[in-house]
Design an enzyme around this catalytic site. Structure first.
Site, PDB file in Angstrom:
ATOM      1  N   CYS A   8      36.929  40.767  15.621  1.00 20.73           N
ATOM      2  CA  CYS A   8      38.158  41.323  16.196  1.00 20.73           C
ATOM      3  C   CYS A   8      38.203  40.926  17.673  1.00 20.73           C
ATOM      4  CB  CYS A   8      38.270  42.830  15.978  1.00 20.73           C
ATOM      5  SG  CYS A   8      37.076  43.835  16.855  1.00 20.73           S
ATOM      6  N   THR A   9      39.149  41.465  18.393  1.00 18.29           N
ATOM      7  CA  THR A   9      39.336  41.020  19.775  1.00 18.29           C
ATOM      8  C   THR A   9      38.120  41.292  20.642  1.00 18.29           C
ATOM      9  OG1 THR A   9      41.728  41.340  19.606  1.00 18.29           O
ATOM     10  CG2 THR A   9      40.808  41.202  21.817  1.00 18.29           C
ATOM     11  N   GLY A  10      37.743  42.567  20.792  1.00 19.72           N
ATOM     12  CA  GLY A  10      36.712  42.916  21.761  1.00 19.72           C
ATOM     13  C   GLY A  10      35.379  43.344  21.189  1.00 19.72           C
ATOM     14  N   ASN A  11      35.241  43.302  19.863  1.00 18.87           N
ATOM     15  CA  ASN A  11      34.007  43.723  19.205  1.00 18.87           C
ATOM     16  C   ASN A  11      33.555  45.095  19.694  1.00 18.87           C
ATOM     17  OD1 ASN A  11      30.563  42.700  18.973  1.00 18.87           O
ATOM     18  ND2 ASN A  11      31.859  43.269  17.274  1.00 18.87           N
ATOM     19  N   SER A  12      34.535  46.022  19.752  1.00 19.53           N
ATOM     20  CA  SER A  12      34.212  47.372  20.213  1.00 19.53           C
ATOM     21  C   SER A  12      34.458  48.440  19.152  1.00 19.53           C
ATOM     22  CB  SER A  12      34.998  47.711  21.482  1.00 19.53           C
ATOM     23  OG  SER A  12      36.379  47.808  21.200  1.00 19.53           O
ATOM     24  N   CYS A  13      35.434  48.237  18.273  1.00 17.12           N
ATOM     25  CA  CYS A  13      35.786  49.273  17.287  1.00 17.12           C
ATOM     26  C   CYS A  13      35.799  48.727  15.860  1.00 17.12           C
ATOM     27  CB  CYS A  13      37.168  49.858  17.583  1.00 17.12           C
ATOM     28  SG  CYS A  13      37.341  50.676  19.162  1.00 17.12           S
ATOM     29  N   ARG A  14      36.865  48.019  15.512  1.00 18.29           N
ATOM     30  CA  ARG A  14      37.091  47.608  14.122  1.00 18.29           C
ATOM     31  C   ARG A  14      35.955  46.772  13.561  1.00 18.29           C
ATOM     32  NH1 ARG A  14      42.912  45.571  15.864  1.00 18.29           N
ATOM     33  NH2 ARG A  14      41.573  45.176  17.662  1.00 18.29           N
ATOM     34  N   SER A  15      35.582  45.719  14.269  1.00 17.69           N
ATOM     35  CA  SER A  15      34.526  44.855  13.740  1.00 17.69           C
ATOM     36  C   SER A  15      33.179  45.563  13.726  1.00 17.69           C
ATOM     37  CB  SER A  15      34.439  43.552  14.531  1.00 17.69           C
ATOM     38  OG  SER A  15      34.251  43.803  15.904  1.00 17.69           O
ATOM     39  N   SER A  33      28.887  41.087  13.484  1.00 13.38           N
ATOM     40  CA  SER A  33      30.246  41.190  14.008  1.00 13.38           C
ATOM     41  C   SER A  33      30.281  40.596  15.400  1.00 13.38           C
ATOM     42  CB  SER A  33      30.722  42.647  14.044  1.00 13.38           C
ATOM     43  OG  SER A  33      30.018  43.392  15.026  1.00 13.38           O
ATOM     44  N   THR A  60      25.704  46.132  19.667  1.00 20.21           N
ATOM     45  CA  THR A  60      26.168  45.638  20.962  1.00 20.21           C
ATOM     46  C   THR A  60      27.461  44.857  20.760  1.00 20.21           C
ATOM     47  OG1 THR A  60      24.820  43.641  20.713  1.00 20.21           O
ATOM     48  CG2 THR A  60      23.835  45.480  21.940  1.00 20.21           C
ATOM     49  N   ASP A  62      29.390  41.700  21.157  1.00 18.68           N
ATOM     50  CA  ASP A  62      28.965  40.314  21.308  1.00 18.68           C
ATOM     51  C   ASP A  62      30.123  39.340  21.144  1.00 18.68           C
ATOM     52  OD1 ASP A  62      26.177  41.068  21.455  1.00 18.68           O
ATOM     53  OD2 ASP A  62      26.250  41.373  19.283  1.00 18.68           O
ATOM     54  N   CYS A  79      42.188  41.612  13.129  1.00 19.00           N
ATOM     55  CA  CYS A  79      43.433  41.784  13.883  1.00 19.00           C
ATOM     56  C   CYS A  79      44.039  40.411  14.105  1.00 19.00           C
ATOM     57  CB  CYS A  79      43.180  42.491  15.209  1.00 19.00           C
ATOM     58  SG  CYS A  79      42.160  41.572  16.371  1.00 19.00           S
ATOM     59  N   CYS A  86      40.320  32.954  17.348  1.00 13.50           N
ATOM     60  CA  CYS A  86      38.954  32.577  16.969  1.00 13.50           C
ATOM     61  C   CYS A  86      38.889  31.064  16.774  1.00 13.50           C
ATOM     62  CB  CYS A  86      38.474  33.342  15.739  1.00 13.50           C
ATOM     63  SG  CYS A  86      39.019  32.762  14.155  1.00 13.50           S
ATOM     64  N   ASP A 102      44.601  48.704  16.290  1.00 13.77           N
ATOM     65  CA  ASP A 102      43.479  48.910  17.191  1.00 13.77           C
ATOM     66  C   ASP A 102      43.395  50.393  17.542  1.00 13.77           C
ATOM     67  OD1 ASP A 102      41.531  48.934  19.132  1.00 13.77           O
ATOM     68  OD2 ASP A 102      42.523  47.479  20.439  1.00 13.77           O
TER      69      ASP A 102
END
Length: 132
Positions: A8-15, A33, A60, A62, A79, A86, A102
């Site tokens: 996903c965009t920021g690798n903070s939530c969904r992924s 992820s 983390t 990444d 997303c 990508c 998101d």
């Protein structure tokens, strides 16, 4: 062992949530992820995953690892931004796109925001189970 990459965009939530469910359900896969950017692990994602018995607190945020990316069997973008930004997916790699909202963009009270996180989490769990 097959390899799967949730992006996903920021690798903070969904992924991150997808990786957590992947680790739980896709026992014959190497699961990772990443993001096209790094935004840090979102604490609300950690919180709602614990509610499902999945601990992602050691994950983390990444960036995409091109070596892993190019050696995957399946890449899942979560997303439109990640799908559009990508790297070019190799022809021999299967690609699935899940257009999920998101949850980090949710507005409202703490409970309203958590409700959005839970909704996205539950959608991801269903989709990961469908990969089995």
């Amino acid at each position: 062992m097959k390899k799967i990459y949730f992006i996903c965009t920021g690798n903070s939530c969904r992924s991150q949530m997808a990786e957590g469910f992947g680790e739980k359900y896709l026992t014959n896969w190497q699961v990772k992820s990443a993001g096209v950017e790094t935004h840090g692990l979102n604490p609300k994602a950690v919180q709602v995953m614990v509610e499902k018995g999945v601990d992602i607190s050691d994950h983390t945020s990444d960036l995409i690892d091109l070596d892993y990316f190019n050696s995957c069997d399946l890449i899942v973008t979560l997303c439109g931004d990640a799908r559009d930004r990508c790297p070019v997916i190799p022809k021999n790699v299967e690609h699935i796109h899940w257009g999920l909202i998101d949850p980090a963009q949710a507005k409202g009270s703490e409970e309203e925001i958590l409700k959005v996180f839970r909704k996205v989490r539950d959608e991801i769990e269903i989709k990961v189970k469908e990969l089995i």
